[in-house]
Motif scaffolding. Structure first.
Motif, PDB file in Angstrom:
ATOM      1  N   LEU A 147      50.238  29.447  59.319  1.00  8.80           N
ATOM      2  CA  LEU A 147      49.217  28.825  60.471  1.00  8.80           C
ATOM      3  C   LEU A 147      49.076  29.446  61.572  1.00  8.80           C
ATOM      4  CD1 LEU A 147      47.321  26.197  57.907  1.00  8.80           C
ATOM      5  CD2 LEU A 147      47.566  29.653  57.354  1.00  8.80           C
ATOM      6  N   GLY A 148      49.729  29.897  62.463  1.00 12.11           N
ATOM      7  CA  GLY A 148      50.174  29.731  64.041  1.00 12.11           C
ATOM      8  C   GLY A 148      50.934  29.044  64.011  1.00 12.11           C
ATOM      9  N   GLU A 149      50.677  27.415  64.181  1.00 12.61           N
ATOM     10  CA  GLU A 149      51.553  26.437  64.189  1.00 12.61           C
ATOM     11  C   GLU A 149      51.666  25.927  64.175  1.00 12.61           C
ATOM     12  OE1 GLU A 149      49.059  24.400  68.116  1.00 12.61           O
ATOM     13  OE2 GLU A 149      47.657  25.442  67.748  1.00 12.61           O
ATOM     14  N   LEU A 150      51.935  26.090  62.127  1.00  6.32           N
ATOM     15  CA  LEU A 150      51.858  25.112  60.992  1.00  6.32           C
ATOM     16  C   LEU A 150      52.735  26.352  59.841  1.00  6.32           C
ATOM     17  CD1 LEU A 150      49.672  24.150  59.313  1.00  6.32           C
ATOM     18  CD2 LEU A 150      49.554  22.301  61.931  1.00  6.32           C
ATOM     19  N   LEU A 151      52.945  25.455  59.078  1.00  4.76           N
ATOM     20  CA  LEU A 151      53.787  26.562  57.842  1.00  4.76           C
ATOM     21  C   LEU A 151      52.763  25.425  56.584  1.00  4.76           C
ATOM     22  CD1 LEU A 151      57.039  27.969  58.061  1.00  4.76           C
ATOM     23  CD2 LEU A 151      54.621  28.683  59.283  1.00  4.76           C
ATOM     24  N   VAL A 152      51.904  26.111  55.687  1.00  5.45           N
ATOM     25  CA  VAL A 152      51.605  25.435  54.182  1.00  5.45           C
ATOM     26  C   VAL A 152      52.153  26.133  53.646  1.00  5.45           C
ATOM     27  CG1 VAL A 152      49.925  24.279  56.009  1.00  5.45           C
ATOM     28  CG2 VAL A 152      49.280  26.490  54.544  1.00  5.45           C
ATOM     29  N   GLY A 153      52.868  25.171  51.894  1.00 13.19           N
ATOM     30  CA  GLY A 153      52.807  25.850  50.777  1.00 13.19           C
ATOM     31  C   GLY A 153      53.297  25.631  49.451  1.00 13.19           C
ATOM     32  N   GLU A 154      53.349  26.057  49.017  1.00 12.93           N
ATOM     33  CA  GLU A 154      53.447  25.076  47.329  1.00 12.93           C
ATOM     34  C   GLU A 154      55.172  25.842  47.280  1.00 12.93           C
ATOM     35  OE1 GLU A 154      51.006  24.647  43.776  1.00 12.93           O
ATOM     36  OE2 GLU A 154      51.029  25.820  44.390  1.00 12.93           O
ATOM     37  N   VAL A 155      55.875  24.582  45.898  1.00 16.36           N
ATOM     38  CA  VAL A 155      57.188  25.251  45.784  1.00 16.36           C
ATOM     39  C   VAL A 155      57.218  24.665  44.672  1.00 16.36           C
ATOM     40  CG1 VAL A 155      57.920  23.131  46.602  1.00 16.36           C
ATOM     41  CG2 VAL A 155      59.800  24.332  45.720  1.00 16.36           C
ATOM     42  N   ARG A 156      57.916  25.861  43.051  1.00 20.10           N
ATOM     43  CA  ARG A 156      58.258  25.386  41.823  1.00 20.10           C
ATOM     44  C   ARG A 156      59.435  25.458  42.155  1.00 20.10           C
ATOM     45  NH1 ARG A 156      53.658  23.888  38.571  1.00 20.10           N
ATOM     46  NH2 ARG A 156      51.790  24.789  39.567  1.00 20.10           N
ATOM     47  N   ALA A 157      60.569  24.458  41.649  1.00 23.30           N
ATOM     48  CA  ALA A 157      61.591  24.710  41.937  1.00 23.30           C
ATOM     49  C   ALA A 157      62.947  24.371  40.946  1.00 23.30           C
ATOM     50  CB  ALA A 157      62.124  24.124  42.783  1.00 23.30           C
ATOM     51  N   PRO A 158      63.379  24.294  40.226  1.00 20.39           N
ATOM     52  CA  PRO A 158      64.228  23.961  39.613  1.00 20.39           C
ATOM     53  C   PRO A 158      65.620  22.469  39.631  1.00 20.39           C
ATOM     54  CG  PRO A 158      65.655  26.163  39.976  1.00 20.39           C
ATOM     55  CD  PRO A 158      63.684  25.973  41.020  1.00 20.39           C
ATOM     56  N   ALA A 159      66.319  22.382  38.534  1.00 22.55           N
ATOM     57  CA  ALA A 159      67.029  21.829  39.309  1.00 22.55           C
ATOM     58  C   ALA A 159      68.194  22.050  40.211  1.00 22.55           C
ATOM     59  CB  ALA A 159      67.901  20.499  37.636  1.00 22.55           C
ATOM     60  N   LEU A 193      43.948  23.559  51.925  1.00 21.30           N
ATOM     61  CA  LEU A 193      44.420  24.312  53.136  1.00 21.30           C
ATOM     62  C   LEU A 193      45.494  25.868  52.121  1.00 21.30           C
ATOM     63  CD1 LEU A 193      44.266  25.565  55.829  1.00 21.30           C
ATOM     64  CD2 LEU A 193      45.885  24.041  56.132  1.00 21.30           C
ATOM     65  N   VAL A 194      46.376  24.967  51.095  1.00 21.25           N
ATOM     66  CA  VAL A 194      47.349  25.879  50.169  1.00 21.25           C
ATOM     67  C   VAL A 194      46.092  26.698  49.404  1.00 21.25           C
ATOM     68  CG1 VAL A 194      49.155  26.215  48.696  1.00 21.25           C
ATOM     69  CG2 VAL A 194      49.396  24.170  50.592  1.00 21.25           C
ATOM     70  N   ASP A 195      45.358  26.053  48.959  1.00 19.70           N
ATOM     71  CA  ASP A 195      44.507  26.385  48.232  1.00 19.70           C
ATOM     72  C   ASP A 195      43.682  28.000  48.532  1.00 19.70           C
ATOM     73  OD1 ASP A 195      45.663  25.649  46.083  1.00 19.70           O
ATOM     74  OD2 ASP A 195      43.745  23.864  45.887  1.00 19.70           O
ATOM     75  N   ALA A 231      55.845  20.856  43.921  1.00 13.50           N
ATOM     76  CA  ALA A 231      55.529  19.963  45.539  1.00 13.50           C
ATOM     77  C   ALA A 231      55.049  20.612  46.462  1.00 13.50           C
ATOM     78  CB  ALA A 231      56.308  19.548  45.993  1.00 13.50           C
ATOM     79  N   THR A 232      53.692  19.922  47.073  1.00 18.37           N
ATOM     80  CA  THR A 232      53.085  20.880  48.086  1.00 18.37           C
ATOM     81  C   THR A 232      53.804  20.497  49.644  1.00 18.37           C
ATOM     82  OG1 THR A 232      51.485  20.851  47.138  1.00 18.37           O
ATOM     83  CG2 THR A 232      51.386  21.159  49.531  1.00 18.37           C
TER      84      THR A 232
END
Length: 310
Positions: free
Chosen positions: A26-38, A143-145, A100-101
């Motif tokens: 977003l220019g000055e920061l990052l947003v996102g979503e993660v689905r991760a394994p153990a 915002l992620v959506d 997590a977001t």
């Protein structure tokens, strides 16, 4: 995850469930979503030193659990909990499958209003019950959506709004101090950042500038181990940034970096630098080499982190 953590699978565990990570710049920061394994995630002292990142990573857990280990101790993270990582400090995360977001922002966006945000490294808080925290999370989640539908001209304003809301959330958690004391702490730290290049910057100079006794001044930096340690840390982090981030003329001379960051001579600087990071200033690598990839093959997330650091 490699630009932020070194990841390994726990012994005997297999990959299962959905695995994905989306990130939006977003220019000055990052947003996102993660689905991760153990997995086991490590941010080692050498990784911290070589990258020279001065960012904060907040993870809002929807599901899954983790045990986070940092210098001060351990914290458990679970659903409806947010964990803050100061990427200028080491950490180890032992995680079960997690959804997590994420929010990643440069420290500079919140430093003025949350001067001791580093003290929150590795701390978790419930974002579901506290109203300001819930508002902060809802903003980031929405915002992620919609991030891929935003216009470029909107991004700077949105980034600033997210940073201000995050400051409001974190400020109350960083310290429960009177407002006038917080404002004094902010003013002192702003002055230090402006004067880092001065070899005369020390506790005596600050006490005279703000009309404080040494005892009062020291209390402002208890969580950082004292005012001189704080000044030294900020000088060394700025030096690392100068040495690792390329410019049009290449990397500056070690002596130039030493004097620019307030050290009296190159020998003193090199000794302090090695004590802090584990290697000499001349052994740092410029640009992509610090990250272990060439510029042509570096992951997108890696290049974005470097842009935010610029």
């Amino acid at each position: 995850m490699s630009p932020v953590f070194q990841a390994t699978l726990p012994s005997g565990r297999l990959l299962s469930g959905p695995i994905a990570m989306d990130n939006y710049h977003l220019g000055e920061l990052l947003v996102g979503e993660v689905r991760a394994p153990a997995q086991i995630l490590e941010r080692t002292p050498r990784m911290v030193a070589q990258q020279g990142l001065d960012h904060l990573l907040l993870q809002f857990y929807h599901s899954g659990t983790s045990r986070v280990e940092v210098a001060w101790g351990e914290a458990d993270v679970g659903p409806n909990t947010c964990i803050l990582f100061d990427l200028a400090q080491p950490a180890t995360v032992v995680a079960e499958p997690v959804h997590a977001t994420n929010l990643l922002l440069p420290r500079a966006l919140v430093a003025e209003t949350v001067p001791n945000v580093a003290s929150l490294h590795g701390h978790a808080f419930d974002y579901a019950t506290d109203r300001v925290s819930r508002l902060f999370f809802t903003c980031v989640r929405e915002l992620v959506d919609c991030a891929d539908m935003l216009d470029v001209h909107q991004l700077p304003h949105i980034s600033q709004a997210v940073a201000m809301l995050g400051s409001a959330c974190l400020r109350g958690r960083a310290a429960a101090r009177p407002a006038n004391e917080v404002q004094l702490s902010i003013a002192i730290r702003q002055y230090i950042e402006r004067e880092l290049g001065s070899p005369h910057l020390d506790a005596e100079m600050l006490a005279a500038q703000f009309g404080l006794s040494r005892a009062t001044l020291y209390r402002q930096f208890i969580s950082e181990g004292g005012v001189q340690r704080f000044i030294r840390e900020r000088r060394l982090l700025r030096a690392m940034k100068m040495l690792t981030q390329p410019t049009a003329t290449g990397r500056p001379r070690v002596s130039t970096v030493a004097y620019t960051t307030g050290f009296s001579d190159e020998k003193t600087f090199s000794r302090a630098f090695k004590r802090r990071f584990g290697f000499l200033p001349r052994e740092t690598e410029v640009g992509a080499g610090v990250w272990g990839r060439t510029a042509d093959t570096q992951p997108v997330l890696q290049s974005w982190l470097k842009e935010l650091a610029a």
